[in-house]
Scaffold this active site. Structure first.
Site, PDB file in Angstrom:
ATOM      1  N   THR A  19       2.127  -3.867  -4.182  1.00 37.08           N
ATOM      2  CA  THR A  19       0.858  -3.596  -3.930  1.00 37.08           C
ATOM      3  C   THR A  19       1.044  -2.435  -3.171  1.00 37.08           C
ATOM      4  O   THR A  19      -0.056  -1.987  -3.157  1.00 37.08           O
ATOM      5  CB  THR A  19      -0.822  -4.217  -3.528  1.00 37.08           C
ATOM      6  OG1 THR A  19       0.288  -4.328  -2.032  1.00 37.08           O
ATOM      7  CG2 THR A  19      -0.344  -5.653  -3.884  1.00 37.08           C
ATOM      8  N   ASP A  48       2.683  -9.104  -1.654  1.00 40.49           N
ATOM      9  CA  ASP A  48       3.399  -8.193  -0.566  1.00 40.49           C
ATOM     10  C   ASP A  48       1.795  -6.884  -0.647  1.00 40.49           C
ATOM     11  O   ASP A  48       2.252  -5.870  -1.596  1.00 40.49           O
ATOM     12  CB  ASP A  48       5.015  -7.830  -1.812  1.00 40.49           C
ATOM     13  CG  ASP A  48       5.398  -6.950  -0.767  1.00 40.49           C
ATOM     14  OD1 ASP A  48       6.000  -7.899   0.441  1.00 40.49           O
ATOM     15  OD2 ASP A  48       5.268  -5.882  -1.039  1.00 40.49           O
ATOM     16  N   TYR A  53       0.467   0.407   3.174  1.00 37.31           N
ATOM     17  CA  TYR A  53       0.049   1.275   1.916  1.00 37.31           C
ATOM     18  C   TYR A  53      -1.660   1.225   2.870  1.00 37.31           C
ATOM     19  O   TYR A  53      -2.825   0.107   2.718  1.00 37.31           O
ATOM     20  CB  TYR A  53       0.132  -0.022   1.515  1.00 37.31           C
ATOM     21  CG  TYR A  53       1.665  -1.042   1.560  1.00 37.31           C
ATOM     22  CD1 TYR A  53       2.110   0.280   2.186  1.00 37.31           C
ATOM     23  CD2 TYR A  53       2.207  -2.040   0.459  1.00 37.31           C
ATOM     24  CE1 TYR A  53       3.738  -0.583   1.469  1.00 37.31           C
ATOM     25  CE2 TYR A  53       3.004  -2.821   0.467  1.00 37.31           C
ATOM     26  CZ  TYR A  53       4.216  -1.491   0.706  1.00 37.31           C
ATOM     27  OH  TYR A  53       4.920  -2.120   1.104  1.00 37.31           O
ATOM     28  N   GLN A 161      13.622 -15.377   7.555  1.00 37.91           N
ATOM     29  CA  GLN A 161      13.333 -16.057   5.694  1.00 37.91           C
ATOM     30  C   GLN A 161      14.058 -15.368   4.932  1.00 37.91           C
ATOM     31  O   GLN A 161      14.665 -15.651   3.627  1.00 37.91           O
ATOM     32  CB  GLN A 161      12.010 -16.569   5.370  1.00 37.91           C
ATOM     33  CG  GLN A 161      11.568 -18.020   6.414  1.00 37.91           C
ATOM     34  CD  GLN A 161      11.803 -19.283   6.778  1.00 37.91           C
ATOM     35  OE1 GLN A 161      12.999 -19.944   5.567  1.00 37.91           O
ATOM     36  NE2 GLN A 161      12.401 -19.960   7.898  1.00 37.91           N
ATOM     37  N   TYR A 192      12.224  -5.307  -3.486  1.00 44.61           N
ATOM     38  CA  TYR A 192      11.461  -4.103  -4.384  1.00 44.61           C
ATOM     39  C   TYR A 192      11.770  -3.195  -5.451  1.00 44.61           C
ATOM     40  O   TYR A 192      12.942  -2.811  -4.983  1.00 44.61           O
ATOM     41  CB  TYR A 192      10.931  -4.569  -2.625  1.00 44.61           C
ATOM     42  CG  TYR A 192      11.172  -2.611  -2.104  1.00 44.61           C
ATOM     43  CD1 TYR A 192      11.582  -1.395  -2.348  1.00 44.61           C
ATOM     44  CD2 TYR A 192      12.062  -3.082  -0.944  1.00 44.61           C
ATOM     45  CE1 TYR A 192      12.079  -0.579  -1.845  1.00 44.61           C
ATOM     46  CE2 TYR A 192      12.717  -1.977  -0.146  1.00 44.61           C
ATOM     47  CZ  TYR A 192      12.788  -0.595  -0.214  1.00 44.61           C
ATOM     48  OH  TYR A 192      13.214   0.094   1.209  1.00 44.61           O
ATOM     49  N   GLY A 199      10.706   4.051 -13.335  1.00 46.29           N
ATOM     50  CA  GLY A 199      11.840   4.974 -13.921  1.00 46.29           C
ATOM     51  C   GLY A 199      12.375   5.870 -13.282  1.00 46.29           C
ATOM     52  O   GLY A 199      13.715   7.231 -13.172  1.00 46.29           O
ATOM     53  N   LEU A 201      13.140   6.495  -9.916  1.00 43.41           N
ATOM     54  CA  LEU A 201      13.878   6.593  -9.188  1.00 43.41           C
ATOM     55  C   LEU A 201      15.468   7.071  -9.623  1.00 43.41           C
ATOM     56  O   LEU A 201      16.653   7.426  -9.312  1.00 43.41           O
ATOM     57  CB  LEU A 201      14.485   5.085  -8.186  1.00 43.41           C
ATOM     58  CG  LEU A 201      12.861   5.089  -7.422  1.00 43.41           C
ATOM     59  CD1 LEU A 201      13.262   3.472  -6.604  1.00 43.41           C
ATOM     60  CD2 LEU A 201      12.917   5.861  -6.528  1.00 43.41           C
ATOM     61  N   LYS A 209      21.019   3.672 -23.440  1.00 40.00           N
ATOM     62  CA  LYS A 209      20.927   3.538 -24.902  1.00 40.00           C
ATOM     63  C   LYS A 209      20.963   1.678 -24.931  1.00 40.00           C
ATOM     64  O   LYS A 209      20.578   1.103 -25.873  1.00 40.00           O
ATOM     65  CB  LYS A 209      22.240   3.938 -25.986  1.00 40.00           C
ATOM     66  CG  LYS A 209      22.479   4.757 -26.308  1.00 40.00           C
ATOM     67  CD  LYS A 209      21.319   5.152 -27.426  1.00 40.00           C
ATOM     68  CE  LYS A 209      20.906   6.617 -28.431  1.00 40.00           C
ATOM     69  NZ  LYS A 209      20.010   7.349 -27.412  1.00 40.00           N
TER      70      LYS A 209
HETATM   71  N1  LIG Z   1       9.426  -3.344   1.919  1.00 37.79           N
HETATM   72  C1  LIG Z   1       9.329  -1.741   1.696  1.00 37.79           C
HETATM   73  O1  LIG Z   1       9.612  -0.843   2.761  1.00 37.79           O
HETATM   74  C2  LIG Z   1       9.433  -2.029   0.719  1.00 37.79           C
HETATM   75  C3  LIG Z   1       9.727  -0.508  -0.269  1.00 37.79           C
HETATM   76  C4  LIG Z   1       8.872  -0.095  -1.903  1.00 37.79           C
HETATM   77  C5  LIG Z   1       8.126  -1.275  -1.590  1.00 37.79           C
HETATM   78  N2  LIG Z   1       8.192  -2.354  -1.473  1.00 37.79           N
HETATM   79  C6  LIG Z   1       7.700  -3.784  -2.978  1.00 37.79           C
HETATM   80  O2  LIG Z   1       7.409  -3.627  -3.473  1.00 37.79           O
HETATM   81  C7  LIG Z   1       6.842  -3.207  -4.369  1.00 37.79           C
HETATM   82  C8  LIG Z   1       7.092  -2.708  -5.656  1.00 37.79           C
HETATM   83  O3  LIG Z   1       8.201  -1.855  -5.960  1.00 37.79           O
HETATM   84  P1  LIG Z   1       7.401   0.114  -5.657  1.00 37.79           P
HETATM   85  O4  LIG Z   1       5.921  -0.056  -5.866  1.00 37.79           O
HETATM   86  O5  LIG Z   1       7.435   1.105  -5.191  1.00 37.79           O
HETATM   87  O6  LIG Z   1       7.897   0.745  -7.466  1.00 37.79           O
HETATM   88  P2  LIG Z   1       8.322  -0.704  -8.751  1.00 37.79           P
HETATM   89  O7  LIG Z   1       7.527  -1.698  -9.077  1.00 37.79           O
HETATM   90  O8  LIG Z   1       9.737  -0.431  -9.514  1.00 37.79           O
HETATM   91  O9  LIG Z   1       7.449   0.077  -9.887  1.00 37.79           O
HETATM   92  C9  LIG Z   1       6.260   0.562  -9.639  1.00 37.79           C
HETATM   93  C10 LIG Z   1       5.857   1.779 -11.068  1.00 37.79           C
HETATM   94  O10 LIG Z   1       6.123   0.938 -12.274  1.00 37.79           O
HETATM   95  C11 LIG Z   1       4.927   1.041 -13.010  1.00 37.79           C
HETATM   96  N3  LIG Z   1       4.949  -0.267 -13.787  1.00 37.79           N
HETATM   97  C12 LIG Z   1       4.847  -1.785 -14.042  1.00 37.79           C
HETATM   98  N4  LIG Z   1       5.013  -2.409 -14.688  1.00 37.79           N
HETATM   99  C13 LIG Z   1       4.790  -1.287 -15.413  1.00 37.79           C
HETATM  100  C14 LIG Z   1       5.406  -1.870 -16.678  1.00 37.79           C
HETATM  101  N5  LIG Z   1       5.144  -3.018 -17.230  1.00 37.79           N
HETATM  102  N6  LIG Z   1       5.898  -0.615 -17.551  1.00 37.79           N
HETATM  103  C15 LIG Z   1       5.790   0.868 -17.599  1.00 37.79           C
HETATM  104  N7  LIG Z   1       5.588   1.048 -16.197  1.00 37.79           N
HETATM  105  C16 LIG Z   1       5.008  -0.270 -15.430  1.00 37.79           C
HETATM  106  C17 LIG Z   1       3.973   1.656 -11.929  1.00 37.79           C
HETATM  107  O11 LIG Z   1       2.691   2.302 -12.871  1.00 37.79           O
HETATM  108  P3  LIG Z   1       1.637   1.457 -13.592  1.00 37.79           P
HETATM  109  O12 LIG Z   1       0.278   1.341 -12.558  1.00 37.79           O
HETATM  110  O13 LIG Z   1       0.799   2.632 -14.222  1.00 37.79           O
HETATM  111  O14 LIG Z   1       1.669   0.285 -13.897  1.00 37.79           O
HETATM  112  C18 LIG Z   1       4.491   1.916 -11.033  1.00 37.79           C
HETATM  113  O15 LIG Z   1       3.982   3.649 -11.117  1.00 37.79           O
HETATM  114  C19 LIG Z   1       5.539  -2.088  -3.560  1.00 37.79           C
HETATM  115  O16 LIG Z   1       4.811  -2.540  -4.589  1.00 37.79           O
HETATM  116  C20 LIG Z   1       5.221  -2.755  -2.461  1.00 37.79           C
HETATM  117  O17 LIG Z   1       4.708  -4.182  -2.640  1.00 37.79           O
HETATM  118  C21 LIG Z   1       8.588  -2.556  -0.665  1.00 37.79           C
END
Ligand SMILES: NC(=O)c1ccc[n+]([C@@H]2O[C@H](COP(=O)([O-])OP(=O)(O)OC[C@H]3O[C@@H](n4cnc5c(N)ncnc54)[C@H](OP(=O)(O)O)[C@@H]3O)[C@@H](O)[C@H]2O)c1
Length: 283
Positions: A19, A48, A53, A161, A192, A199, A201, A209
């Site tokens: 989120t 999460d 956030y 955990q 995460y 993409g 990152l 491919k």
């Molecule tokens: N513990 C930590 O330090 C930490 C650090 C980073 C993240 N997190 C947690 O992990 C979660 C996920 O990581 P993240 O948000 O950084 O990256 P992610 O889930 O790898 O990527 C999110 C991105 O992907 C896009 N997306 C999602 N589903 C898609 C799909 N089916 N097709 C195309 N694009 C898609 C989303 O845009 P749209 O909204 O347009 O779909 C967003 O731009 C976070 O939201 C957070 O809760 C934790």
């Protein structure tokens, strides 16, 4: 929906909902709530969030999204910032998170990343909050092997955990040393950035491919292939984030994609795990 068993006996869905950045804009709020509710109703009941956030905006949105559901049907994770992980501050942080989330307990509270507060103090506090019933369990995030090894020496650490860390097809360093350490200590890995932030990152993931061919073969998108690859590790939980209903549907569908061994081998050759330990990637 596949599940993963925590060492405390709690079963959690293997696919959860990230989120980060959700709740930041009033104009997208309705769709974000609809997307989260779609995910929850499809069985992705682990959510999460973090005090970091949007300074509580994500927690506030999550609170609204989960309001129609029985509280015990949701597995709610939030996180405390390192600067708040002390005896003086942690309970105030937790109370603020609970207020935003409109609940009186968290299913899991994570120490967001390692800061200056002694680990002994943070663990003692997490255990105190657990005894009080304000959190049902706790874990850590962004702990590399050295942090994790130190943690495992601390009294009470047997109750840790999970470790929530960055993991996707283009960043496989944890497989070398951290994941085996987790397995040896029954600590569950939460992945995460399973989509490598769509993409961003690692740009070559989406244009690769092998990924494109697999996406064509399965009739899905490259993003769904990325997510399905993380979910192919049956002991790892993935928490992709989306505020889009269309993408949420795709992410739920990705949980049903099964790869053959040949397909997994192709992905392995295109994106091999490192041969030697590498520092943990952090976002
Ligand atoms: N513990 C930590 O330090 C930490 C650090 C980073 C993240 N997190 C947690 O992990 C979660 C996920 O990581 P993240 O948000 O950084 O990256 P992610 O889930 O790898 O990527 C999110 C991105 O992907 C896009 N997306 C999602 N589903 C898609 C799909 N089916 N097709 C195309 N694009 C898609 C989303 O845009 P749209 O909204 O347009 O779909 C967003 O731009 C976070 O939201 C957070 O809760 C934790």
């Amino acid at each position: 929906m596949s599940t993963v068993l925590l060492k405390n006996g709690t079963s959690i869905p293997q696919l959860g909902l990230g989120t980060w950045y959700l709740g930041d804009s009033a104009s997208t709020r309705d769709e974000e709530i609809a997307a989260l509710r779609y995910g929850i109703e499809a069985g992705a009941t682990l959510i999460d969030t973090a005090e970091m956030y949007g300074n509580g905006r994500s927690e506030d949105l999550v609170g609204e999204a989960i309001s129609p559901y029985e509280r015990d049907s949701i597995f709610l994770i939030s996180k405390v910032l390192p600067s708040n992980a002390s005896r003086e501050r942690i309970e105030h942080s937790l109370d603020t998170s609970l207020r935003f989330l409109n609940t009186d307990y968290l299913d899991m509270y994570l120490y967001h990343w390692r800061g200056a507060v002694p680990l002994e103090e943070t663990v003692e506090e997490l255990e105190r909050l657990r005894a009080k019933g304000k959190i049902s369990s706790w874990g850590v995030s962004n702990f590399d092997c050295s942090d994790m090894s130190e943690l495992l020496e601390v009294r009470g650490s047997q109750h840790c955990q999970v470790n929530e860390v960055l993991y996707h097809l283009g960043s496989r360093g944890i497989e070398v040393d951290l994941q085996p350490l987790h397995a040896a200590n029954s600590v569950t890995t939460i992945a995460y950035c399973p989509l490598a932030q769509a993409g961003r990152l690692q740009h070559n993931l989406i244009t690769n491919k092998v990924i494109q061919t697999l996406a064509n073969d399965h009739g899905v998108t490259p993003f769904q292939i990325l997510l399905a690859w993380v979910l192919a590790h049956k002991d790892i939980v993935a928490i992709p984030r989306t505020g889009s209903l269309k993408h949420m549907k795709e992410n739920i569908e990705a949980a049903s994609i099964c790869f053959s061994q040949t397909e997994l081998d192709l992905l392995d050759s295109a994106f091999p795990r490192p041969r030697h330990p590498v520092p943990l990637d952090i976002q």
